[in-house]
Design a protein around this motif. Sequence first.
Motif, PDB file in Angstrom:
ATOM      1  N   TYR A   1      44.828  40.127  33.958  1.00 54.79           N
ATOM      2  CA  TYR A   1      44.641  41.309  34.788  1.00 54.79           C
ATOM      3  C   TYR A   1      45.952  42.062  34.964  1.00 54.79           C
ATOM      4  O   TYR A   1      46.944  41.497  35.423  1.00 54.79           O
ATOM      5  N   ILE A   2      45.961  43.324  34.594  1.00 55.26           N
ATOM      6  CA  ILE A   2      47.120  44.173  34.832  1.00 55.26           C
ATOM      7  C   ILE A   2      46.864  44.976  36.104  1.00 55.26           C
ATOM      8  O   ILE A   2      45.859  45.677  36.198  1.00 55.26           O
ATOM      9  N   PRO A   3      47.750  44.872  37.112  1.00 58.97           N
ATOM     10  CA  PRO A   3      47.500  45.516  38.406  1.00 58.97           C
ATOM     11  C   PRO A   3      47.330  47.028  38.307  1.00 58.97           C
ATOM     12  O   PRO A   3      47.758  47.667  37.344  1.00 58.97           O
ATOM     13  N   LEU A   4      46.756  47.592  39.361  1.00 56.74           N
ATOM     14  CA  LEU A   4      46.449  49.018  39.375  1.00 56.74           C
ATOM     15  C   LEU A   4      47.694  49.883  39.313  1.00 56.74           C
ATOM     16  O   LEU A   4      47.613  51.049  38.922  1.00 56.74           O
ATOM     17  N   ARG A   5      48.854  49.342  39.711  1.00 60.13           N
ATOM     18  CA  ARG A   5      50.064  50.163  39.718  1.00 60.13           C
ATOM     19  C   ARG A   5      50.577  50.474  38.307  1.00 60.13           C
ATOM     20  O   ARG A   5      51.474  51.289  38.135  1.00 60.13           O
ATOM     21  N   TYR A   6      50.023  49.800  37.312  1.00 63.22           N
ATOM     22  CA  TYR A   6      50.384  50.100  35.928  1.00 63.22           C
ATOM     23  C   TYR A   6      49.402  51.123  35.359  1.00 63.22           C
ATOM     24  O   TYR A   6      48.199  51.031  35.572  1.00 63.22           O
ATOM     25  N   ASP A   7      49.955  52.082  34.624  1.00 70.68           N
ATOM     26  CA  ASP A   7      49.080  53.070  34.004  1.00 70.68           C
ATOM     27  C   ASP A   7      49.173  52.950  32.481  1.00 70.68           C
ATOM     28  O   ASP A   7      49.702  51.976  31.955  1.00 70.68           O
TER      29      ASP A   7
ATOM     30  N   GLN B   1      40.207  45.424  35.223  1.00 70.83           N
ATOM     31  CA  GLN B   1      40.625  45.734  36.583  1.00 70.83           C
ATOM     32  C   GLN B   1      39.410  45.853  37.504  1.00 70.83           C
ATOM     33  O   GLN B   1      39.400  45.313  38.608  1.00 70.83           O
ATOM     34  N   ARG B   2      38.394  46.555  37.025  1.00 66.78           N
ATOM     35  CA  ARG B   2      37.182  46.725  37.828  1.00 66.78           C
ATOM     36  C   ARG B   2      36.509  45.385  38.084  1.00 66.78           C
ATOM     37  O   ARG B   2      36.001  45.126  39.182  1.00 66.78           O
ATOM     38  N   SER B   3      36.508  44.514  37.079  1.00 68.09           N
ATOM     39  CA  SER B   3      35.887  43.194  37.236  1.00 68.09           C
ATOM     40  C   SER B   3      36.582  42.380  38.327  1.00 68.09           C
ATOM     41  O   SER B   3      35.930  41.702  39.126  1.00 68.09           O
ATOM     42  N   VAL B   4      37.911  42.457  38.364  1.00 67.22           N
ATOM     43  CA  VAL B   4      38.673  41.713  39.367  1.00 67.22           C
ATOM     44  C   VAL B   4      38.402  42.260  40.761  1.00 67.22           C
ATOM     45  O   VAL B   4      38.197  41.507  41.724  1.00 67.22           O
ATOM     46  N   LEU B   5      38.391  43.567  40.889  1.00 68.75           N
ATOM     47  CA  LEU B   5      38.114  44.180  42.192  1.00 68.75           C
ATOM     48  C   LEU B   5      36.705  43.839  42.668  1.00 68.75           C
ATOM     49  O   LEU B   5      36.487  43.577  43.859  1.00 68.75           O
ATOM     50  N   GLN B   6      35.761  43.807  41.745  1.00 67.54           N
ATOM     51  CA  GLN B   6      34.393  43.432  42.111  1.00 67.54           C
ATOM     52  C   GLN B   6      34.319  41.974  42.540  1.00 67.54           C
ATOM     53  O   GLN B   6      33.649  41.637  43.519  1.00 67.54           O
ATOM     54  N   PHE B   7      35.015  41.092  41.814  1.00 60.41           N
ATOM     55  CA  PHE B   7      34.991  39.674  42.156  1.00 60.41           C
ATOM     56  C   PHE B   7      35.541  39.457  43.565  1.00 60.41           C
ATOM     57  O   PHE B   7      35.019  38.638  44.323  1.00 60.41           O
ATOM     58  N   SER B   8      36.600  40.186  43.919  1.00 63.88           N
ATOM     59  CA  SER B   8      37.187  40.029  45.251  1.00 63.88           C
ATOM     60  C   SER B   8      36.223  40.463  46.351  1.00 63.88           C
ATOM     61  O   SER B   8      36.391  40.097  47.513  1.00 63.88           O
ATOM     62  N   LYS B   9      35.188  41.230  45.965  1.00 62.34           N
ATOM     63  CA  LYS B   9      34.163  41.661  46.913  1.00 62.34           C
ATOM     64  C   LYS B   9      32.881  40.836  46.801  1.00 62.34           C
ATOM     65  O   LYS B   9      31.873  41.155  47.410  1.00 62.34           O
ATOM     66  N   GLY B  10      32.930  39.783  45.984  1.00 65.17           N
ATOM     67  CA  GLY B  10      31.780  38.893  45.865  1.00 65.17           C
ATOM     68  C   GLY B  10      30.813  39.263  44.763  1.00 65.17           C
ATOM     69  O   GLY B  10      29.681  38.764  44.735  1.00 65.17           O
ATOM     70  N   ILE B  11      31.240  40.115  43.834  1.00 68.03           N
ATOM     71  CA  ILE B  11      30.366  40.561  42.745  1.00 68.03           C
ATOM     72  C   ILE B  11      30.915  40.036  41.421  1.00 68.03           C
ATOM     73  O   ILE B  11      32.086  40.234  41.102  1.00 68.03           O
TER      74      ILE B  11
ATOM     75  N   VAL C   1      42.715  35.751  41.923  1.00 66.76           N
ATOM     76  CA  VAL C   1      43.838  36.117  41.054  1.00 66.76           C
ATOM     77  C   VAL C   1      45.022  35.202  41.329  1.00 66.76           C
ATOM     78  O   VAL C   1      45.335  34.907  42.483  1.00 66.76           O
ATOM     79  N   ILE C   2      45.692  34.759  40.261  1.00 66.63           N
ATOM     80  CA  ILE C   2      46.956  34.046  40.409  1.00 66.63           C
ATOM     81  C   ILE C   2      48.060  34.935  39.855  1.00 66.63           C
ATOM     82  O   ILE C   2      47.948  35.497  38.767  1.00 66.63           O
ATOM     83  N   CYS C   3      49.111  35.099  40.676  1.00 63.95           N
ATOM     84  CA  CYS C   3      50.247  35.935  40.262  1.00 63.95           C
ATOM     85  C   CYS C   3      51.477  35.046  40.085  1.00 63.95           C
ATOM     86  O   CYS C   3      51.758  34.585  38.992  1.00 63.95           O
ATOM     87  N   SER C   4      52.199  34.787  41.162  1.00 67.92           N
ATOM     88  CA  SER C   4      53.379  33.915  41.072  1.00 67.92           C
ATOM     89  C   SER C   4      52.995  32.445  41.079  1.00 67.92           C
ATOM     90  O   SER C   4      53.756  31.593  40.616  1.00 67.92           O
ATOM     91  N   GLY C   5      51.835  32.114  41.626  1.00 66.33           N
ATOM     92  CA  GLY C   5      51.413  30.718  41.732  1.00 66.33           C
ATOM     93  C   GLY C   5      51.882  30.033  43.001  1.00 66.33           C
ATOM     94  O   GLY C   5      51.624  28.849  43.190  1.00 66.33           O
ATOM     95  N   THR C   6      52.576  30.752  43.893  1.00 66.26           N
ATOM     96  CA  THR C   6      53.132  30.142  45.103  1.00 66.26           C
ATOM     97  C   THR C   6      52.053  29.531  45.987  1.00 66.26           C
ATOM     98  O   THR C   6      52.168  28.384  46.436  1.00 66.26           O
ATOM     99  N   THR C   7      51.003  30.293  46.260  1.00 68.11           N
ATOM    100  CA  THR C   7      49.942  29.788  47.141  1.00 68.11           C
ATOM    101  C   THR C   7      49.235  28.598  46.511  1.00 68.11           C
ATOM    102  O   THR C   7      48.978  27.587  47.178  1.00 68.11           O
ATOM    103  N   PHE C   8      48.922  28.681  45.235  1.00 66.95           N
ATOM    104  CA  PHE C   8      48.240  27.580  44.556  1.00 66.95           C
ATOM    105  C   PHE C   8      49.099  26.323  44.563  1.00 66.95           C
ATOM    106  O   PHE C   8      48.592  25.213  44.783  1.00 66.95           O
ATOM    107  N   HIS C   9      50.391  26.471  44.330  1.00 70.60           N
ATOM    108  CA  HIS C   9      51.293  25.321  44.346  1.00 70.60           C
ATOM    109  C   HIS C   9      51.304  24.676  45.736  1.00 70.60           C
ATOM    110  O   HIS C   9      51.219  23.449  45.863  1.00 70.60           O
ATOM    111  N   HIS C  10      51.387  25.501  46.785  1.00 70.97           N
ATOM    112  CA  HIS C  10      51.386  24.987  48.159  1.00 70.97           C
ATOM    113  C   HIS C  10      50.076  24.270  48.462  1.00 70.97           C
ATOM    114  O   HIS C  10      50.086  23.166  49.021  1.00 70.97           O
ATOM    115  N   VAL C  11      48.961  24.881  48.109  1.00 72.15           N
ATOM    116  CA  VAL C  11      47.654  24.280  48.367  1.00 72.15           C
ATOM    117  C   VAL C  11      47.502  22.967  47.590  1.00 72.15           C
ATOM    118  O   VAL C  11      46.979  21.972  48.108  1.00 72.15           O
ATOM    119  N   GLY C  12      47.969  22.955  46.344  1.00 73.43           N
ATOM    120  CA  GLY C  12      47.922  21.722  45.558  1.00 73.43           C
ATOM    121  C   GLY C  12      48.664  20.589  46.246  1.00 73.43           C
ATOM    122  O   GLY C  12      48.175  19.449  46.316  1.00 73.43           O
TER     123      GLY C  12
END
Length: 214
Positions: free
Chosen positions: A46-52, A62-72, A172-183
């Motif tokens: 996933y390339i974030p929206l700030r990239y054109d 991008q649309r798929s990721v935004l939809q997933f975050s809304k439960g779709i 979405v995983i970006c830096s992995g910080t949260t996943f590492h902490h949760v692990g």
Amino acid sequence: MATSKGLEKCLDWHNNIPETISELLKREEIMKLATVGYPFTPLIKYIPLRYDNLEHWQRAEQRSVLQFSKGIINHENLEKLTNIILDIVKDNPKKWIVCFMPAASKERTEARYGRLSAYLAQVLPCPVTLKAIFNSVDAEPSHLTDNITHYRSFVYMVNDIYKRNVVVIDDVICSGTTFHHVGDKLMECGALSVHGVMFAISIHPRLPVKQKKR
């Protein structure tokens, strides 16, 4: 710490970013630096929206990721996600549990994962629950900060986790910080192993936008 070293390498990597956006996500080691010891499997890049200057298919993702975050989630991606989890738990499904990375609030978590959790509970041979990890506070979501308060407010249900292998689903995983902490926290609660299943893998949020001018 793995996270700080990961950030240093991310910034060094960013100074040598390939000239085209289509090459930007090929160096996946950047997203894996902070998650050493905890494997994860993403469905898409996933390339974030700030990239054109993106291709049509990248906009669609991008649309798929935004939809997933809304439960779709569409049928194709739902099937992919289900098959990934089935492959992870296949050897001994009774020893696995599937849970979800909490969103910034209980309401957002339910909206994002409620229907997916109910579906997976019907088709997977292992337990699926929204309650194994939950957020004890409600906060505004932020993708451009450390989210330290966010993941430090997570509560873990030891009775669900103890002596089980854990699949953690996230958007979405970006830096992995949260996943590492949760692990780490899951292992402290007695988990046998931790495996992430992320809908998308993305770019570290601290990296500034740097693109070739056309």
